[in-house]
Design a protein around this motif. Structure first.
Motif, PDB file in Angstrom:
ATOM      1  N   GLY A  63     -11.320   3.381  -0.316  1.00 13.85           N
ATOM      2  CA  GLY A  63     -10.822   2.886   0.969  1.00 13.85           C
ATOM      3  C   GLY A  63     -10.113   1.547   0.884  1.00 13.85           C
ATOM      4  N   LEU A  64     -10.530   0.701  -0.050  1.00 12.40           N
ATOM      5  CA  LEU A  64      -9.918  -0.625  -0.138  1.00 12.40           C
ATOM      6  C   LEU A  64      -8.410  -0.548  -0.343  1.00 12.40           C
ATOM      7  CD1 LEU A  64     -12.392  -2.769  -2.291  1.00 12.40           C
ATOM      8  CD2 LEU A  64     -11.800  -3.077   0.097  1.00 12.40           C
ATOM      9  N   ASN A  65      -7.971   0.268  -1.264  1.00 13.28           N
ATOM     10  CA  ASN A  65      -6.535   0.340  -1.545  1.00 13.28           C
ATOM     11  C   ASN A  65      -5.753   0.917  -0.378  1.00 13.28           C
ATOM     12  OD1 ASN A  65      -6.452  -0.767  -4.250  1.00 13.28           O
ATOM     13  ND2 ASN A  65      -7.663   1.023  -4.799  1.00 13.28           N
ATOM     14  N   ASP A  66      -6.373   1.821   0.368  1.00 15.69           N
ATOM     15  CA  ASP A  66      -5.735   2.320   1.586  1.00 15.69           C
ATOM     16  C   ASP A  66      -5.489   1.160   2.551  1.00 15.69           C
ATOM     17  OD1 ASP A  66      -6.037   5.594   1.763  1.00 15.69           O
ATOM     18  OD2 ASP A  66      -7.590   4.659   0.549  1.00 15.69           O
ATOM     19  N   PHE A  67      -6.517   0.329   2.735  1.00 14.10           N
ATOM     20  CA  PHE A  67      -6.387  -0.810   3.644  1.00 14.10           C
ATOM     21  C   PHE A  67      -5.353  -1.806   3.132  1.00 14.10           C
ATOM     22  CE2 PHE A  67     -11.072  -0.053   4.899  1.00 14.10           C
ATOM     23  CZ  PHE A  67     -10.702   0.894   5.840  1.00 14.10           C
ATOM     24  N   TYR A  68      -5.338  -2.061   1.829  1.00 13.34           N
ATOM     25  CA  TYR A  68      -4.339  -2.971   1.254  1.00 13.34           C
ATOM     26  C   TYR A  68      -2.928  -2.446   1.454  1.00 13.34           C
ATOM     27  CZ  TYR A  68      -8.300  -5.139  -1.171  1.00 13.34           C
ATOM     28  OH  TYR A  68      -9.482  -5.742  -1.475  1.00 13.34           O
ATOM     29  N   ASN A  69      -2.801  -1.116   1.530  1.00 14.16           N
ATOM     30  CA  ASN A  69      -1.491  -0.494   1.736  1.00 14.16           C
ATOM     31  C   ASN A  69      -1.169  -0.267   3.208  1.00 14.16           C
ATOM     32  OD1 ASN A  69      -0.646  -0.258  -1.002  1.00 14.16           O
ATOM     33  ND2 ASN A  69      -2.124   1.403  -1.269  1.00 14.16           N
ATOM     34  N   GLY A  70      -1.975  -0.844   4.097  1.00  8.80           N
ATOM     35  CA  GLY A  70      -1.678  -0.797   5.526  1.00  8.80           C
ATOM     36  C   GLY A  70      -2.187   0.430   6.261  1.00  8.80           C
ATOM     37  N   ARG A  71      -2.987   1.265   5.611  1.00 10.44           N
ATOM     38  CA  ARG A  71      -3.543   2.445   6.288  1.00 10.44           C
ATOM     39  C   ARG A  71      -4.577   2.005   7.335  1.00 10.44           C
ATOM     40  NH1 ARG A  71      -0.303   6.722   5.557  1.00 10.44           N
ATOM     41  NH2 ARG A  71      -0.057   7.255   3.373  1.00 10.44           N
TER      42      ARG A  71
END
Length: 191
Positions: A63-71
């Motif tokens: 989930g972290l990378n999704d959030f970093y990518n603006g998801r």
């Protein structure tokens, strides 16, 4: 008991030469196939599961990378639900670990220009809350709660990734949270 670890750079052991919390659990004799990949998103896990074999236990930290990518939080929650549904079809128990908040203390300045860390930390907090509320077909181990109860900021190398000491502490925390399950599984298999 065969365990599958599906996650991002935290499971991979990024910046610590692969010595992640999974590495420390493997050192204690747990049979874990670690599929941790730096930068992995929920979309990529959904795709990868199509080629996954059956395990007794699945660890998920994503989930972290999704959030970093603006998801959005809703996007990540929907994908995690899809991941859980696919894993249920394979069989085995599912443990979802919630991410800990990132820290500004040791934050790599390169991240500041393209990531809104306040927004990411708000999403992490809400992800933790929603996963706990919706836990039916999976167990939750909250690294978010661990971080709130323990000062982890000094152990985040770049504001995101744990140093070896924190990885070892997270492995101990996870093992303590799951010890009852590990014991029950062993008893069930020996009867």
């Amino acid at each position: 008991m065969r365990i599958c670890a599906l996650g991002d750079s935290i499971f991979e052991g990024y910046l610590v030469g692969g010595k992640s919390l999974i590495y420390y659990l493997q050192g204690k004799g747990y049979d874990i196939d670690n599929y941790g990949v730096n930068g992995l998103t929920t979309d990529e896990v959904l795709y990868a599961i199509n080629n996954l074999m059956t395990y007794d236990l699945y660890f998920i930290l994503i989930g972290l990378n999704d959030f970093y990518n603006g998801r959005s939080l809703d996007y990540v929650l929907k994908n995690i639900d899809k991941i859980i549904e696919k894993l249920k079809r394979l069989g085995g128990k599912i443990i979802v670990m919630t991410p800990y908040p990132t820290s500004f203390k040791n934050l790599d300045k390169a991240y500041e220009s393209f990531i809104n860390f306040n927004s990411v930390n708000n999403k992490i907090e809400n992800l933790d809350k929603k996963l706990k509320e919706n836990a039916k077909d999976y167990e939750v181990v909250s690294f978010y709660d661990y971080a709130k109860e323990n000062n982890i900021e000094d152990d985040l190398i770049d504001g995101i990734h744990p140093n070896e000491r924190l990885h070892e502490k997270l492995a101990i925390f996870l093992e303590e949270k799951l010890n009852g399950y590990f014991w029950c599984f062993k008893q069930k298999n020996f009867l």
